[in-house]
Design a protein around this motif. Structure first.
Motif, PDB file in Angstrom:
ATOM      1  N   GLU A   1       8.932 -53.996  26.200  1.00  0.00           N
ATOM      2  CA  GLU A   1       9.988 -52.994  26.130  1.00  0.00           C
ATOM      3  C   GLU A   1      10.661 -52.945  27.493  1.00  0.00           C
ATOM      4  O   GLU A   1       9.990 -52.818  28.523  1.00  0.00           O
ATOM      5  CB  GLU A   1       9.414 -51.626  25.780  1.00  0.00           C
ATOM      6  N   TYR A   2      11.982 -53.060  27.509  1.00  0.00           N
ATOM      7  CA  TYR A   2      12.712 -53.157  28.776  1.00  0.00           C
ATOM      8  C   TYR A   2      13.946 -52.261  28.757  1.00  0.00           C
ATOM      9  O   TYR A   2      14.509 -51.978  27.700  1.00  0.00           O
ATOM     10  CB  TYR A   2      13.133 -54.609  29.039  1.00  0.00           C
TER      11      TYR A   2
ATOM     12  N   VAL B   1      12.482 -48.114  31.801  1.00  0.00           N
ATOM     13  CA  VAL B   1      11.240 -48.574  31.186  1.00  0.00           C
ATOM     14  C   VAL B   1      11.071 -50.095  31.281  1.00  0.00           C
ATOM     15  O   VAL B   1      12.023 -50.855  31.161  1.00  0.00           O
ATOM     16  CB  VAL B   1      11.156 -48.110  29.709  1.00  0.00           C
TER      17      VAL B   1
ATOM     18  N   ILE C   1       7.588 -52.085  29.862  1.00  0.00           N
ATOM     19  CA  ILE C   1       6.203 -51.950  29.407  1.00  0.00           C
ATOM     20  C   ILE C   1       5.838 -53.187  28.600  1.00  0.00           C
ATOM     21  O   ILE C   1       6.596 -53.628  27.738  1.00  0.00           O
ATOM     22  CB  ILE C   1       6.023 -50.694  28.526  1.00  0.00           C
TER      23      ILE C   1
ATOM     24  N   THR D   1       2.859 -54.591  26.082  1.00  0.00           N
ATOM     25  CA  THR D   1       1.679 -54.241  25.301  1.00  0.00           C
ATOM     26  C   THR D   1       1.146 -55.475  24.577  1.00  0.00           C
ATOM     27  O   THR D   1       1.904 -56.363  24.198  1.00  0.00           O
ATOM     28  CB  THR D   1       1.974 -53.137  24.267  1.00  0.00           C
TER      29      THR D   1
ATOM     30  N   THR E   1      -1.267 -51.009  26.132  1.00  0.00           N
ATOM     31  CA  THR E   1      -0.426 -51.232  27.310  1.00  0.00           C
ATOM     32  C   THR E   1      -1.222 -51.960  28.383  1.00  0.00           C
ATOM     33  O   THR E   1      -2.311 -51.514  28.772  1.00  0.00           O
ATOM     34  CB  THR E   1       0.101 -49.891  27.867  1.00  0.00           C
TER      35      THR E   1
ATOM     36  N   TRP F   1       0.763 -53.522  31.114  1.00  0.00           N
ATOM     37  CA  TRP F   1       1.593 -53.438  32.328  1.00  0.00           C
ATOM     38  C   TRP F   1       2.716 -52.455  32.077  1.00  0.00           C
ATOM     39  O   TRP F   1       3.367 -52.497  31.044  1.00  0.00           O
ATOM     40  CB  TRP F   1       2.171 -54.802  32.697  1.00  0.00           C
ATOM     41  N   GLU F   2       2.911 -51.556  33.055  1.00  0.00           N
ATOM     42  CA  GLU F   2       3.963 -50.555  32.940  1.00  0.00           C
ATOM     43  C   GLU F   2       4.574 -50.338  34.320  1.00  0.00           C
ATOM     44  O   GLU F   2       3.846 -50.118  35.302  1.00  0.00           O
ATOM     45  CB  GLU F   2       3.378 -49.253  32.401  1.00  0.00           C
ATOM     46  N   LYS F   3       5.885 -50.426  34.390  1.00  0.00           N
ATOM     47  CA  LYS F   3       6.592 -50.310  35.672  1.00  0.00           C
ATOM     48  C   LYS F   3       6.262 -49.002  36.377  1.00  0.00           C
ATOM     49  O   LYS F   3       6.078 -48.984  37.595  1.00  0.00           O
ATOM     50  CB  LYS F   3       8.093 -50.446  35.463  1.00  0.00           C
ATOM     51  N   ASP F   4       6.166 -47.898  35.644  1.00  0.00           N
ATOM     52  CA  ASP F   4       5.875 -46.603  36.255  1.00  0.00           C
ATOM     53  C   ASP F   4       4.468 -46.542  36.860  1.00  0.00           C
ATOM     54  O   ASP F   4       4.210 -45.740  37.752  1.00  0.00           O
ATOM     55  CB  ASP F   4       6.036 -45.473  35.236  1.00  0.00           C
ATOM     56  N   VAL F   5       3.567 -47.382  36.388  1.00  0.00           N
ATOM     57  CA  VAL F   5       2.194 -47.398  36.889  1.00  0.00           C
ATOM     58  C   VAL F   5       2.013 -48.481  37.954  1.00  0.00           C
ATOM     59  O   VAL F   5       1.418 -48.240  39.005  1.00  0.00           O
ATOM     60  CB  VAL F   5       1.196 -47.638  35.727  1.00  0.00           C
ATOM     61  N   HIS F   6       2.533 -49.671  37.687  1.00  0.00           N
ATOM     62  CA  HIS F   6       2.291 -50.834  38.546  1.00  0.00           C
ATOM     63  C   HIS F   6       3.363 -51.071  39.607  1.00  0.00           C
ATOM     64  O   HIS F   6       3.190 -51.918  40.470  1.00  0.00           O
ATOM     65  CB  HIS F   6       2.140 -52.087  37.679  1.00  0.00           C
TER      66      HIS F   6
END
Length: 82
Positions: free
Chosen positions: A7-8, A45, A47, A49, A54, A56-61
């Motif tokens: 998801e981008y 976003v 993400i 999955t 999930t 990899w997620e931009k907000d986390v990594h």
């Protein structure tokens, strides 16, 4: 088999990053995957999955895409060969 969803964020211009990630995953694991799909999003976003988990997620990594980390996480989730 395994389904990967990327998801981008469309307004952020993250399609190129999604394509880069998809290409790498298909080159690495293509025969072991059912699909690598895109889901357009917004709000920054990005993400990835694997079978609805999930990895990899931009907000986390962070904003710097780490394709190697994604490849490793996908590899860890693929069934071991007999």
């Amino acid at each position: 088999m395994t389904v990967i969803e990327i998801e981008y964020c469309v307004p952020c211009g993250l399609l190129d990053s999604a394509i880069k990630t998809q290409t790498r995953l298909l080159n690495e694991f293509g025969q072991d995957l059912d699909a690598v799909t895109f889901t357009p999003g917004h709000g920054g976003v990005f993400i990835v999955t694997v079978d609805d988990e999930t990895i990899w997620e931009k907000d986390v990594h962070g904003a710097n895409l780490d394709v190697e980390l994604i490849v490793g996480a996908v590899n860890d989730r693929l069934p071991a060969e007999a």
